[in-house]
Design a protein around this motif. Structure first.
Motif, PDB file in Angstrom:
ATOM      1  N   ARG A 140       7.213  -5.353  58.674  1.00 22.20           N
ATOM      2  CA  ARG A 140       8.121  -4.549  59.489  1.00 22.20           C
ATOM      3  C   ARG A 140       9.315  -4.090  58.652  1.00 22.20           C
ATOM      4  NH1 ARG A 140       8.573  -4.688  64.973  1.00 22.20           N
ATOM      5  NH2 ARG A 140      10.810  -5.166  64.921  1.00 22.20           N
ATOM      6  N   PHE A 141       9.864  -5.001  57.884  1.00 20.37           N
ATOM      7  CA  PHE A 141      11.020  -4.655  57.059  1.00 20.37           C
ATOM      8  C   PHE A 141      10.649  -3.566  56.050  1.00 20.37           C
ATOM      9  CE2 PHE A 141      13.732  -5.613  53.270  1.00 20.37           C
ATOM     10  CZ  PHE A 141      14.942  -5.199  53.813  1.00 20.37           C
ATOM     11  N   ALA A 142       9.512  -3.716  55.385  1.00 19.17           N
ATOM     12  CA  ALA A 142       9.077  -2.726  54.408  1.00 19.17           C
ATOM     13  C   ALA A 142       8.903  -1.352  55.066  1.00 19.17           C
ATOM     14  CB  ALA A 142       7.771  -3.165  53.755  1.00 19.17           C
ATOM     15  N   GLU A 143       8.287  -1.330  56.222  1.00 18.29           N
ATOM     16  CA  GLU A 143       8.049  -0.071  56.939  1.00 18.29           C
ATOM     17  C   GLU A 143       9.368   0.592  57.334  1.00 18.29           C
ATOM     18  OE1 GLU A 143       6.264   1.423  61.260  1.00 18.29           O
ATOM     19  OE2 GLU A 143       5.876  -0.631  60.551  1.00 18.29           O
ATOM     20  N   PHE A 144      10.302  -0.181  57.862  1.00 20.04           N
ATOM     21  CA  PHE A 144      11.570   0.384  58.319  1.00 20.04           C
ATOM     22  C   PHE A 144      12.418   0.861  57.144  1.00 20.04           C
ATOM     23  CE2 PHE A 144      11.201  -2.681  62.132  1.00 20.04           C
ATOM     24  CZ  PHE A 144      10.404  -1.772  62.803  1.00 20.04           C
ATOM     25  N   PRO A 167      15.468  -1.141  63.148  1.00 18.93           N
ATOM     26  CA  PRO A 167      15.155  -2.025  64.273  1.00 18.93           C
ATOM     27  C   PRO A 167      15.139  -3.495  63.853  1.00 18.93           C
ATOM     28  CG  PRO A 167      13.677  -0.139  64.235  1.00 18.93           C
ATOM     29  CD  PRO A 167      14.431  -0.114  62.938  1.00 18.93           C
ATOM     30  N   PRO A 168      15.169  -4.396  64.829  1.00 19.53           N
ATOM     31  CA  PRO A 168      15.221  -5.827  64.513  1.00 19.53           C
ATOM     32  C   PRO A 168      14.066  -6.288  63.625  1.00 19.53           C
ATOM     33  CG  PRO A 168      15.713  -5.471  66.830  1.00 19.53           C
ATOM     34  CD  PRO A 168      15.252  -4.151  66.288  1.00 19.53           C
ATOM     35  N   VAL A 169      14.419  -7.087  62.649  1.00 14.61           N
ATOM     36  CA  VAL A 169      13.468  -7.805  61.795  1.00 14.61           C
ATOM     37  C   VAL A 169      13.994  -9.225  61.676  1.00 14.61           C
ATOM     38  CG1 VAL A 169      12.537  -8.069  59.471  1.00 14.61           C
ATOM     39  CG2 VAL A 169      12.788  -5.770  60.449  1.00 14.61           C
ATOM     40  N   TRP A 170      13.164 -10.222  61.933  1.00 18.36           N
ATOM     41  CA  TRP A 170      13.616 -11.602  61.802  1.00 18.36           C
ATOM     42  C   TRP A 170      13.664 -11.946  60.314  1.00 18.36           C
ATOM     43  CZ3 TRP A 170      16.633 -14.856  63.520  1.00 18.36           C
ATOM     44  CH2 TRP A 170      16.494 -16.239  63.383  1.00 18.36           C
ATOM     45  N   PRO A 171      14.865 -12.102  59.735  1.00 20.87           N
ATOM     46  CA  PRO A 171      14.982 -12.301  58.290  1.00 20.87           C
ATOM     47  C   PRO A 171      14.334 -13.579  57.785  1.00 20.87           C
ATOM     48  CG  PRO A 171      17.101 -11.688  59.256  1.00 20.87           C
ATOM     49  CD  PRO A 171      16.181 -12.033  60.392  1.00 20.87           C
ATOM     50  N   PHE A 172      14.086 -14.520  58.705  1.00 19.75           N
ATOM     51  CA  PHE A 172      13.510 -15.801  58.323  1.00 19.75           C
ATOM     52  C   PHE A 172      12.074 -15.921  58.837  1.00 19.75           C
ATOM     53  CE2 PHE A 172      18.033 -16.117  59.443  1.00 19.75           C
ATOM     54  CZ  PHE A 172      18.546 -16.185  58.157  1.00 19.75           C
ATOM     55  N   GLY A 173      11.441 -14.775  59.028  1.00 25.38           N
ATOM     56  CA  GLY A 173      10.107 -14.732  59.605  1.00 25.38           C
ATOM     57  C   GLY A 173       8.998 -14.839  58.584  1.00 25.38           C
ATOM     58  N   GLY A 174       7.798 -14.495  59.039  1.00 27.19           N
ATOM     59  CA  GLY A 174       6.609 -14.585  58.209  1.00 27.19           C
ATOM     60  C   GLY A 174       6.146 -13.227  57.724  1.00 27.19           C
ATOM     61  N   LEU A 175       4.840 -13.082  57.577  1.00 25.94           N
ATOM     62  CA  LEU A 175       4.274 -11.881  56.976  1.00 25.94           C
ATOM     63  C   LEU A 175       4.496 -10.638  57.829  1.00 25.94           C
ATOM     64  CD1 LEU A 175       0.908 -13.235  55.526  1.00 25.94           C
ATOM     65  CD2 LEU A 175       3.076 -12.838  54.343  1.00 25.94           C
ATOM     66  N   THR A 176       4.422 -10.770  59.137  1.00 22.48           N
ATOM     67  CA  THR A 176       4.633  -9.599  59.990  1.00 22.48           C
ATOM     68  C   THR A 176       6.069  -9.104  59.867  1.00 22.48           C
ATOM     69  OG1 THR A 176       2.914 -10.293  61.539  1.00 22.48           O
ATOM     70  CG2 THR A 176       4.531  -8.714  62.344  1.00 22.48           C
ATOM     71  N   ALA A 211      -1.296  -4.569  51.846  1.00 19.39           N
ATOM     72  CA  ALA A 211      -1.582  -3.135  51.837  1.00 19.39           C
ATOM     73  C   ALA A 211      -0.460  -2.345  52.485  1.00 19.39           C
ATOM     74  CB  ALA A 211      -2.912  -2.861  52.553  1.00 19.39           C
ATOM     75  N   SER A 212       0.117  -2.886  53.560  1.00 18.24           N
ATOM     76  CA  SER A 212       1.202  -2.200  54.256  1.00 18.24           C
ATOM     77  C   SER A 212       2.428  -2.068  53.362  1.00 18.24           C
ATOM     78  CB  SER A 212       1.553  -2.969  55.537  1.00 18.24           C
ATOM     79  OG  SER A 212       2.640  -2.373  56.207  1.00 18.24           O
ATOM     80  N   ILE A 213       2.757  -3.149  52.653  1.00 14.12           N
ATOM     81  CA  ILE A 213       3.917  -3.107  51.758  1.00 14.12           C
ATOM     82  C   ILE A 213       3.654  -2.165  50.590  1.00 14.12           C
ATOM     83  CG2 ILE A 213       5.342  -4.490  50.188  1.00 14.12           C
ATOM     84  CD1 ILE A 213       5.029  -6.828  52.130  1.00 14.12           C
ATOM     85  N   ALA A 214       2.431  -2.160  50.075  1.00  6.40           N
ATOM     86  CA  ALA A 214       2.084  -1.246  48.990  1.00  6.40           C
ATOM     87  C   ALA A 214       2.204   0.206  49.439  1.00  6.40           C
ATOM     88  CB  ALA A 214       0.664  -1.536  48.498  1.00  6.40           C
ATOM     89  N   GLN A 215       1.823   0.470  50.677  1.00  7.62           N
ATOM     90  CA  GLN A 215       1.938   1.823  51.224  1.00  7.62           C
ATOM     91  C   GLN A 215       3.411   2.229  51.336  1.00  7.62           C
ATOM     92  OE1 GLN A 215       0.366   2.267  55.202  1.00  7.62           O
ATOM     93  NE2 GLN A 215      -0.029   4.431  54.911  1.00  7.62           N
ATOM     94  N   ALA A 216       4.257   1.306  51.778  1.00  8.16           N
ATOM     95  CA  ALA A 216       5.683   1.592  51.862  1.00  8.16           C
ATOM     96  C   ALA A 216       6.266   1.848  50.477  1.00  8.16           C
ATOM     97  CB  ALA A 216       6.412   0.430  52.539  1.00  8.16           C
ATOM     98  N   SER A 220      21.508  -1.923  57.761  1.00  3.39           N
ATOM     99  CA  SER A 220      21.998  -2.856  58.769  1.00  3.39           C
ATOM    100  C   SER A 220      20.880  -3.172  59.756  1.00  3.39           C
ATOM    101  CB  SER A 220      23.189  -2.244  59.508  1.00  3.39           C
ATOM    102  OG  SER A 220      23.596  -3.070  60.583  1.00  3.39           O
ATOM    103  N   LEU A 221      20.664  -4.458  59.984  1.00  2.78           N
ATOM    104  CA  LEU A 221      19.616  -4.888  60.904  1.00  2.78           C
ATOM    105  C   LEU A 221      20.139  -4.921  62.332  1.00  2.78           C
ATOM    106  CD1 LEU A 221      18.136  -7.975  58.976  1.00  2.78           C
ATOM    107  CD2 LEU A 221      17.457  -5.582  58.776  1.00  2.78           C
ATOM    108  N   ASP A 222      19.430  -4.303  63.244  1.00  4.02           N
ATOM    109  CA  ASP A 222      19.680  -4.527  64.656  1.00  4.02           C
ATOM    110  C   ASP A 222      19.162  -5.923  65.019  1.00  4.02           C
ATOM    111  OD1 ASP A 222      21.090  -2.491  65.833  1.00  4.02           O
ATOM    112  OD2 ASP A 222      19.353  -1.226  66.202  1.00  4.02           O
ATOM    113  N   PRO A 223      19.632  -6.527  66.104  1.00  3.19           N
ATOM    114  CA  PRO A 223      20.607  -5.972  67.044  1.00  3.19           C
ATOM    115  C   PRO A 223      22.050  -6.210  66.601  1.00  3.19           C
ATOM    116  CG  PRO A 223      19.829  -8.084  67.853  1.00  3.19           C
ATOM    117  CD  PRO A 223      19.050  -7.811  66.586  1.00  3.19           C
ATOM    118  N   ILE A 224      22.904  -5.274  66.946  1.00  5.31           N
ATOM    119  CA  ILE A 224      24.343  -5.431  66.789  1.00  5.31           C
ATOM    120  C   ILE A 224      24.913  -5.451  68.202  1.00  5.31           C
ATOM    121  CG2 ILE A 224      26.472  -4.467  65.845  1.00  5.31           C
ATOM    122  CD1 ILE A 224      24.732  -2.896  63.861  1.00  5.31           C
ATOM    123  N   PRO A 225      25.605  -6.513  68.597  1.00  5.85           N
ATOM    124  CA  PRO A 225      26.162  -6.559  69.953  1.00  5.85           C
ATOM    125  C   PRO A 225      26.987  -5.303  70.235  1.00  5.85           C
ATOM    126  CG  PRO A 225      26.422  -8.680  68.869  1.00  5.85           C
ATOM    127  CD  PRO A 225      25.925  -7.728  67.823  1.00  5.85           C
TER     128      PRO A 225
END
Length: 286
Positions: free
Chosen positions: A278-282, A265-274, A155-160, A232-237
């Protein structure tokens, strides 16, 4: 790390007094350890507090959401977890992700194990995230929570997507920056590509990717994406951010010259559903 069947896991719980009559696991097995960030994200997203997680500080920098409970113990490096500490913690279940080169025998002799088989080539990462979420939810007494999480993320991705459909969207290119001359670009086979597809967005990066769904290229090669929006995904040193700002290679990219660069903001590219949500929202807010 071999996947643990439900029967094997419940047998292990019975041996430690964590099973209820009728073969049903307790709502929250007390001692779950996560070797790395993907498994930790899933476990926390199911409403459980892992006893320990590999590299908790890095999780805060690169994953961020969902936040780890403050009491979470740092298990050390994700590539070399502290086995002595792990032995002392006496976990009921050790959860880890595929592809980190860890010796399964180092963990199976300490506790039952479960593998998060992302990037195994058997299914796209998003579909695997859904499957593993439901598997862990069933095993950890969080079946309802797992089903709700899968539905909530959809639902979150559909909203985005609906938000993005209100305006004409350019193709996008998603990168992580680790130095001032190279970038990691995410494409086919990545979780982020799966999300872009669900958002109805075109990925401007069409070059072949590795088994993890990304390419590592020189900054100058981003000329290929033209005036696409660069995400561009944070974090950037901080020192890398300064060097990039001074880089003529960077300044002369069409997307940079035309103000088409957004940092999220940071999104773990190798993560799960959350991570997917997060990526869709950002992206929708970029």
């Amino acid at each position: 790390m071999a996947a643990l069947t439900r029967r094997q896991y419940l047998a292990g719980l019975a041996a430690t007094g964590l099973a209820l009559p009728g073969g049903m696991a307790r709502a929250a097995p007390a001692r779950v350890v996560c070797l790395e960030w993907t498994s930790a994200e899933i476990v926390v997203s199911l409403g459980l507090s892992p006893l320990a997680v590999g590299d908790t500080r890095g999780y805060g920098d690169w994953v961020q959401g969902p936040a780890l409970p403050q009491a979470t113990i740092d298990l050390g490096s994700r590539s070399e977890p502290n086995l002595e500490l792990l032995r002392e913690l006496r976990p009921d279940l050790i959860v880890g992700a595929y592809g980190y080169g860890l010796d399964e025998n180092s963990f199976t002799r300490l506790a039952p194990t479960f593998n998060v088989p992302f990037y195994s080539g058997k299914a796209p990462p998003y579909a695997q995230a859904q499957q593993v979420t439901l598997q862990l939810g069933d095993m950890l007494g969080r079946r309802t929570e797992a089903g709700n999480l899968v539905g909530r993320i959809e639902a979150s991705i559909a909203q985005a997507r609906a938000k993005l459909e209100r305006a004409v969207q350019k193709p996008v290119c998603v990168v992580s920056m680790f130095d001032d001359r190279h970038v990691r670009v995410y494409g086919a086979g990545s979780l982020l590509q799966d999300v872009l597809d669900r958002l109805g967005l075109v990925n401007a990066w069409t070059t072949a990717t590795n088994e993890w769904g990304f390419s590592t290229v020189g900054i100058e090669e981003l000329v290929a994406v033209g005036e696409a929006q660069l995400i561009s995904l944070d974090p950037i040193p901080p020192h890398i951010r300064i060097r990039i700002a001074r880089s003529s290679l960077w300044a002369n990219l069409p997307c940079v010259r035309n103000g088409q660069v957004r940092t999220i903001p940071p999104v773990w590219p190798f993560g799960g559903l959350t991570a997917a949500a997060r990526f869709a929202e950002f992206v929708a807010a970029a």
